[in-house]
Design an enzyme around this catalytic site. Sequence first.
Site, PDB file in Angstrom:
ATOM      1  N   ILE A  63      -4.788  -2.944  -0.085  1.00 18.45           N
ATOM      2  CA  ILE A  63      -3.800  -3.325   0.936  1.00 18.45           C
ATOM      3  C   ILE A  63      -3.283  -4.745   0.686  1.00 18.45           C
ATOM      4  CG2 ILE A  63      -3.362  -3.615   3.415  1.00 18.45           C
ATOM      5  CD1 ILE A  63      -5.628  -1.529   3.878  1.00 18.45           C
ATOM      6  N   ASP A 121      -9.670 -13.764  -4.109  1.00 14.59           N
ATOM      7  CA  ASP A 121     -10.364 -12.473  -4.198  1.00 14.59           C
ATOM      8  C   ASP A 121     -11.503 -12.633  -5.203  1.00 14.59           C
ATOM      9  OD1 ASP A 121      -9.115  -9.266  -3.688  1.00 14.59           O
ATOM     10  OD2 ASP A 121     -10.964  -9.624  -4.809  1.00 14.59           O
ATOM     11  N   LEU A 142      -8.056 -10.361   4.809  1.00 15.07           N
ATOM     12  CA  LEU A 142      -8.314  -8.944   4.522  1.00 15.07           C
ATOM     13  C   LEU A 142      -9.585  -8.741   3.700  1.00 15.07           C
ATOM     14  CD1 LEU A 142      -5.085  -9.065   5.029  1.00 15.07           C
ATOM     15  CD2 LEU A 142      -5.097  -6.844   3.937  1.00 15.07           C
ATOM     16  N   TYR A 157     -21.375  -1.037   9.739  1.00 13.07           N
ATOM     17  CA  TYR A 157     -20.024  -1.438   9.356  1.00 13.07           C
ATOM     18  C   TYR A 157     -19.184  -1.682  10.612  1.00 13.07           C
ATOM     19  CZ  TYR A 157     -15.412  -1.364   7.276  1.00 13.07           C
ATOM     20  OH  TYR A 157     -14.138  -1.695   6.899  1.00 13.07           O
TER      21      TYR A 157
END
Length: 327
Positions: free
Chosen positions: A13, A32, A77, A150
């Site tokens: 995404i 990242d 994200l 989660y």
Amino acid sequence: MAHYLITGGAGFIGSHLAEALLGLEHRVTVIDNLSTGRFENIAPLTDHSQFHFAIDTITNEVVMDRLVSECDVVLHLAAAVGVELIIKDPVNVIETNILGTHSVLKVANRYRKKVLVASTSEIYGKSDQIPFREDDDRVLGTTTVARWSYSSSKAVDEFLALAYYRQKYLPVVIFRLFNTVGPRQTGRYGMVVPRFVRQALAGDSLTVYGDGSQARCFLHVKDAVRAIVALAGCPEAVGEVFNVGATEEITILGLAQRVLALVDNVQGKADGRIRLVPYEEAYEAGFEDMRRRVPDTSKIRQYVGWEPERSLDEILTDVIGYSLAAA
Ligand code: UDP
């Protein structure tokens, strides 16, 4: 034009989001650690003069301090994703989600930067409410079932973000993504659409878990990205939580049949089969699946006028085209 920092920007995404923001002539920096993200996802962007990339973890406070100080808005994200990963690597999932978000919020607060936090429809747990509204109760199982860790870790992220907003007036926006799919998503961590497409293209049986009567609503990643961009630019969205999802519902068995029909069209062969796999074989004993998961999207429509634009057939056609090109 604004400067966005996307954590997890090499993910499925995040990379679509980076591409869209550059297309709108914003500046984008991605951080990242390439744990589930892939460099290939952002490789085409690296020539862009307004694109910057750091391979690092968001818990590296020195790096985050610099990146956050230089940006205008943080789009957070970075997270551990995928039901399979939760079962196989629970320590990493819990630590990544809770400690990662803690680190992002702390640094964002230091520089008073707006943060959009990605959350998930897993938050609602196994509630049988249809559709889910943002203020609905969460219904979770016991701690011995890994899946709920989660949901709980993302709930802690939401609690923490809202606490920063209420107590420290940090501008935060939370968006809960429902089953988001599209090109670049990998089936490696269990996601059903890329798995079915890969299985169908390889001529393998499609592995439908349980009896396939469980249902989901699948959203095209480009629709999800439009929602995130719109929320980032909406001052009234600050301090609020939004569902982002499609409302066209399909059973997983129906999805398998639809994938087979579309792949047969592309490849001109009709030898696809469906194999029902018991949940305990697919995941672990005691695994609990959600029967249905439908978002109420009236809130985001009201705030920013967002609605999904792409149908399930368009999504599947895109994923099949991507898989064929990547093969
Ligand atoms: N699923 C399936 N076969 C697969 C992978 C997943 O039948 O190979 C099912 C899974 O049990 C769930 C649905 O497809 O009911 C969606 O799974 P996914 O992991 O994509 O997302 P979830 O909705 O579980 O977060």
